[in-house]
Enzyme design. Structure first.
Site, short mmCIF file in Angstrom:
data_model
loop_
_atom_site.label_atom_id
_atom_site.label_comp_id
_atom_site.label_asym_id
_atom_site.label_seq_id
_atom_site.Cartn_x
_atom_site.Cartn_y
_atom_site.Cartn_z
N TYR A 105 0.87 -1.17 0.00
CA TYR A 105 0.00 0.00 0.00
C TYR A 105 0.91 1.22 0.00
CZ TYR A 105 -3.38 3.46 1.68
OH TYR A 105 -4.17 4.58 1.82
N ASP A 144 -2.35 -1.15 -4.05
CA ASP A 144 -2.68 0.23 -4.36
C ASP A 144 -1.36 0.99 -4.44
OD1 ASP A 144 -3.41 2.88 -4.46
OD2 ASP A 144 -4.51 2.89 -2.57
#
Length: 250
Positions: A105, A144
């Site tokens: 992330y 992400d």
């Protein structure tokens, strides 16, 4: 083998919005999550067919990653071996017989690019880390990544040239990463497909109008690309401001 990655923007919240229905229907071999926003003991996941791995942020209700896998890994590592990136729960690596899986992330540069330097330091550390793994066996990096790489990867590129996630510095780091021997799985199968996004702002009905960004990725070592069967974006799966993405391997 099927892999799913999803920034859930709070796992406890998305569980109340149909997460398990999608999880069961997808029946992925490996399911990676980002931005779980919880601490140990704050959720009970009854997943008897999976091994569960969690990396929590020290700050409550912030960041965090998780991996649920049907295949037991040979080893597990939390973080990316960098002193400045140890307390936000942003990475988990699982080692399997024939590849490494790295779930990340990436930090957001924030409004006004207040955290851009921290973000660029992260990018350099991740590239060094993944290249070292890749010297041993192929790597699948997912998560992400908080960057729309090319103009095709967001609805309004010209209006976002100076905004977090589309700065020349962030896009340049993605270009550098791919040039180091890695393949963006979605663009491998869909090189010219526009309107394919994975994140939509909650503001001004962006998702119904498909005003979005593609900032979630499966990236694989170049030598692994021929083993890919398909890469998909599950744009109709709701519950988060991101949607799940999928990679299938032979």
């Amino acid at each position: 083998m099927k892999l799913i990655s999803w920034n859930v923007n709070g796992l406890r919240a998305v569980v109340k919005k149909g997460f398990m229905e999608f999880f069961e229907a997808a029946d992925a071999d490996i399911f990676c999550l980002q931005e779980i926003k919880l601490q140990e003991g704050q959720i009970e996941m009854d997943l008897p067919d999976y091994y569960l791995y969690w990396n929590y942020a020290e700050k409550k209700g912030y960041s965090g990653t998780a991996i649920f896998t049907k295949r037991k890994p040979l080893s597990v590592q939390y973080g990316i071996n960098h002193v400045n990136h140890t307390n936000e729960g942003r990475a988990i690596t699982l080692e399997f017989d024939d590849f490494y899986l790295v779930n990340v992330y990436t930090p957001n540069s924030q409004h006004g690019l207040l955290r851009l330097d921290f973000r660029l330091e992260w990018e350099e550390a991740v590239l060094d880390y993944v290249k070292e793994l890749d010297s041993r066996k192929p790597v699948i990096l997912c998560g992400d990544l908080n960057v729309a790489h090319q103009e095709i990867d967001l609805k309004n590129p010209k209006a976002n040239l100076k905004n977090s996630g589309f700065t020349p510095e962030e896009r340049g780091k993605m270009t550098e990463f791919l040039a180091s021997g890695f393949t963006d799985s979605f663009r491998y199968f869909h090189p010219d497909l526009s309107g394919a996004y994975t994140w939509w702002s909650y503001r001004t009905e962006c998702r119904p109008r498909n005003i979005g960004w593609r900032i979630d990725y499966f990236i694989v070592s170049d030598r692994m690309a021929p083993n890919m069967e398909q890469a998909k974006i599950h744009k109709d799966v709701l519950g988060s401001d991101h949607c799940p993405i999928e990679l299938e391997l032979k």
